[in-house]
Design a protein around this motif. Structure first.
Motif, PDB file in Angstrom:
ATOM      1  N   MET A   1      13.272  62.674 -43.074  1.00 56.94           N
ATOM      2  CA  MET A   1      13.478  63.092 -41.697  1.00 56.94           C
ATOM      3  C   MET A   1      14.831  63.745 -41.502  1.00 56.94           C
ATOM      4  N   ALA A   2      15.448  64.171 -42.554  1.00 55.30           N
ATOM      5  CA  ALA A   2      16.785  64.746 -42.450  1.00 55.30           C
ATOM      6  C   ALA A   2      16.792  65.904 -41.470  1.00 55.30           C
ATOM      7  N   GLY A   3      17.782  65.894 -40.590  1.00 57.96           N
ATOM      8  CA  GLY A   3      17.943  66.978 -39.646  1.00 57.96           C
ATOM      9  C   GLY A   3      17.197  66.812 -38.353  1.00 57.96           C
TER      10      GLY A   3
ATOM     11  N   LEU B   1      16.102  54.247 -35.212  1.00 60.98           N
ATOM     12  CA  LEU B   1      15.884  55.674 -35.473  1.00 60.98           C
ATOM     13  C   LEU B   1      16.912  56.205 -36.468  1.00 60.98           C
ATOM     14  N   ARG B   2      18.155  55.802 -36.300  1.00 59.47           N
ATOM     15  CA  ARG B   2      19.192  56.208 -37.261  1.00 59.47           C
ATOM     16  C   ARG B   2      18.803  55.782 -38.669  1.00 59.47           C
ATOM     17  N   ASP B   3      18.352  54.537 -38.806  1.00 59.25           N
ATOM     18  CA  ASP B   3      17.981  54.031 -40.124  1.00 59.25           C
ATOM     19  C   ASP B   3      16.782  54.772 -40.711  1.00 59.25           C
ATOM     20  N   ALA B   4      15.966  55.345 -39.821  1.00 56.93           N
ATOM     21  CA  ALA B   4      14.808  56.119 -40.285  1.00 56.93           C
ATOM     22  C   ALA B   4      15.160  57.582 -40.544  1.00 56.93           C
ATOM     23  N   GLY B   5      16.438  57.932 -40.396  1.00 55.68           N
ATOM     24  CA  GLY B   5      16.876  59.271 -40.750  1.00 55.68           C
ATOM     25  C   GLY B   5      17.075  60.230 -39.593  1.00 55.68           C
TER      26      GLY B   5
ATOM     27  N   ILE C   1      29.455  55.335 -32.028  1.00 56.38           N
ATOM     28  CA  ILE C   1      29.416  53.968 -32.529  1.00 56.38           C
ATOM     29  C   ILE C   1      28.292  53.867 -33.546  1.00 56.38           C
ATOM     30  N   ASP C   2      28.619  53.438 -34.751  1.00 56.63           N
ATOM     31  CA  ASP C   2      27.612  53.289 -35.809  1.00 56.63           C
ATOM     32  C   ASP C   2      26.779  54.560 -35.978  1.00 56.63           C
ATOM     33  N   SER C   3      27.446  55.707 -35.874  1.00 60.34           N
ATOM     34  CA  SER C   3      26.839  57.036 -36.051  1.00 60.34           C
ATOM     35  C   SER C   3      25.927  57.440 -34.894  1.00 60.34           C
TER      36      SER C   3
ATOM     37  N   ILE D   1       8.781  53.901 -34.827  1.00 61.92           N
ATOM     38  CA  ILE D   1       8.813  55.035 -35.763  1.00 61.92           C
ATOM     39  C   ILE D   1       7.464  55.750 -35.767  1.00 61.92           C
ATOM     40  N   ALA D   2       6.367  55.002 -35.623  1.00 63.70           N
ATOM     41  CA  ALA D   2       5.049  55.641 -35.541  1.00 63.70           C
ATOM     42  C   ALA D   2       4.948  56.528 -34.309  1.00 63.70           C
TER      43      ALA D   2
END
Length: 432
Positions: A1-3, A28-32, A53-55, A385-386
Motif C-alpha cells: 500500500m505504499a503511497g 492504517l499506518r501499520d497497514a502502509g 505523532i507516531d508518523s 483494513i477491509a
C-alpha cells in the motif's frame, strides 16, 4: 500500500484524545497508509495547531463548543466545516477521505475532493437523528427533518460505510440504502494492554468497604442523573450506606450533576473527579467493586455501543446497566440488567453484587474474555483494513471484483449481534 494516503476528519473530539480515531489512524499506518487527521484543538490537551505523532500528521483548528441548544450546534458545526475545508485544501490530494460523525455534514469535504479521484468512507459514530431526539426532546420537528436529510446525503455520498455495531449497520442498509458489501462493522474496543490492574487505593473509598465507579461523558442522554437517583434509592430503599461512588469524566451537565448530588443528600457519598490522567483512572477502576452504566433507554442509547462498558470489561469489572439492546450485545453475562430506566431495580442489582464477591469475580472474568477475544480491537482492525481495501478498489476504477467476495460477510466484521467470529467488535476513550 505504499503511497496510499488517507485523510480522517473528526469534529467531536481532538486527536489523539479521541481513542477510536487514534486507534484507526495507527492501524492504517501499520497497514502502509500515510495518514493525516483534521480535528478541533483541545482545551487542555492537543492544543497545538499542528503535530506529528507516531508518523500521523494532525491538523487542528480552534473551535468554540456549542451553547444554547440546537442552534448553538449549528453554529459550531458550520465553523468546523469551514476550518475542515480550509485544512483539507492544505493537505492536498488523498486516496480516501474518512469522515467520523457527528455532524453529518463532512460529506461536503469528500465531494469537494472527488475531482482528485478521492473515495469517501463514512465512519458513523452516532446515529444523529436518534441523538437529536434523545438529547433535545423536541420531537420530529423541522430541525429533526434537516438532520435526517443530512444523514441521507452522507449515506448517498459514501462509497463505504463503517458502522460501530450491527444496529448501526442495519440503519445504513435500510434508511441509508447501502449495499451489504459496502457496510463494515468496526467495533470500538479498548486496547486491552492499556487497561491493567494497579494496586487498589483504599483512600478512594473514603472509609467505606465498597467503591462504585462511573466512567464517561456527562451529557443529557448519558444517565448520570439516573445513577445518582439510583444511589439515593440504594441508601433510602435498600438501606445501604457502606459504599462510596466515584464519577470520572466531564461534559455538558457536569455542574448540574454535582448540584443534583447535593440535592439528593449524596454530597459526602459521591466524588466527581472530572477528566483525569490514565494512571489515575486505572487506580479508580482497579479499586472499584461495581461499575455503573446508567444510560437510560432512549432512541440513541438502545442501539449504541457504550465505550464505558467495553472499558469496564477490559478491567474485569462487573457492571450494572439498564436493559438496552446493544449493551447486552456488548456485555452479555458480564453485566446485570435492570428494567429500562427503573432506578429502584438498578439499586437492588448494585446491592446484590456488593453482597456476592464470587459473582463479581465471575462476571469480571467473563467480560475480560470478551474484550480480549471476539470483541477485541485486533479483530476490528481486520474489518477496518477491509473497508479501506473496498473503498480503494473503487477509487482505482471500481475494481470491486478484485476484493474477495467474503468481505461483506464475516471476514469484514459484519455479523449477527453476539456472534463470535474472527473479526468482531459512541461514544469516547479511556476518559471518554
Amino acid at each position: 500500500m505504499a503511497g496510499r494516503r488517507a485523510l480522517i476528519l473528526v469534529e467531536n473530539l481532538s486527536v489523539p484524545f479521541d481513542r477510536r480515531v487514534w486507534q484507526e489512524s495507527l492501524a492504517l499506518r501499520d497497514a502502509g497508509w500515510e495518514v493525516d487527521v483534521i480535528c478541533p484543538q483541545g482545551a487542555k490537551r492537543d492544543t497545538e495547531p499542528y503535530a506529528e505523532i507516531d508518523s500521523i500528521r494532525i491538523h487542528r483548528y480552534p473551535l468554540e463548543a456549542a451553547t444554547g441548544g440546537p442552534l448553538g450546534y449549528a453554529k459550531e458545526y458550520s465553523a468546523a466545516l469551514r476550518h475542515t475545508l480550509r485544512l483539507a485544501k492544505k493537505v492536498g490530494p488523498v486516496d480516501v477521505v474518512h469522515a467520523c460523525n457527528p455532524p453529518d455534514i463532512l460529506y461536503i469535504v469528500a465531494k469537494r475532493l472527488r475531482k482528485h479521484g478521492t473515495r469517501f468512507i463514512f465512519d458513523q459514530h452516532d446515529l444523529v437523528p436518534e441523538l437529536y431526539l434523545s438529547r433535545f426532546n423536541r420531537g420530529k420537528d423541522l430541525l429533526y427533518r434537516a438532520v435526517l436529510r443530512a444523514e441521507r446525503a452522507t449515506y448517498e455520498a459514501a462509497d463505504v460505510v463503517i458502522a460501530t455495531n450491527e444496529s448501526y449497520r442495519q440503519a445504513a442498509l435500510t434508511r441509508g440504502g447501502k449495499r451489504p458489501e459496502d457496510v463494515f462493522v468496526v467495533r470500538s474496543a479498548p486496547v486491552v494492554e492499556r487497561f491493567h490492574h494497579v494496586p487498589p487505593d483504599e483512600s478512594i473509598k473514603r472509609g467505606k468497604p465498597y467503591l462504585l465507579c462511573y466512567l464517561g461523558v456527562m451529557g443529557p442522554q448519558d444517565g448520570v442523573d439516573y445513577a445518582l437517583r439510583a444511589l439515593a434509592k440504594l441508601r433510602d430503599e435498600v438501606g445501604r450506606t457502606d459504599w462510596h461512588a466515584a464519577f470520572v469524566g466531564a461534559g455538558d451537565t457536569f455542574e448540574q450533576m454535582r448540584e443534583l448530588a447535593v440535592r439528593l443528600g449524596l454530597g459526602e457519598s459521591v466524588t466527581f473527579t472530572g477528566r483525569i490522567p490514565d494512571e489515575d483512572l486505572l487506580r479508580y477502576l482497579s479499586t472499584a467493586d461495581v461499575c455503573l452504566s446508567p444510560d437510560p433507554l432512549n432512541p440513541l442509547n438502545d442501539v449504541s455501543t457504550m465505550n464505558k462498558i467495553m472499558e469496564y470489561m477490559a478491567m474485569a469489572k462487573p457492571i450494572v446497566s439498564f436493559e438496552l439492546r446493544e449493551a447486552r450485545v456488548s456485555a452479555g453475562d458480564a453485566a446485570l440488567y435492570a428494567s429500562a430506566n427503573d432506578e429502584s431495580e438498578f439499586a437492588k442489582l448494585v446491592s446484590y453484587l456488593l453482597d456476592n464477591p464470587d459473582e463479581r469475580r465471575r462476571m469480571g472474568e467473563l467480560g475480560k474474555q470478551r474484550v480480549s477475544g471476539p470483541l477485541s480491537w485486533e479483530n476490528s482492525k481486520v474489518a477496518l483494513i477491509a473497508a479501506y481495501e473496498a473503498a480503494y478498489a473503487k477509487s482505482a476504477g471500481d475494481r470491486a471484483a478484485s476484493i474477495p467476495a467474503q468481505r461483506g460477510g464475516a471476514g469484514a466484521g459484519v455479523t449477527a449481534p453476539g456472534a463470535v467470529v474472527s473479526t468482531q467488535p459512541a461514544h469516547g476513550t479511556i476518559e471518554e
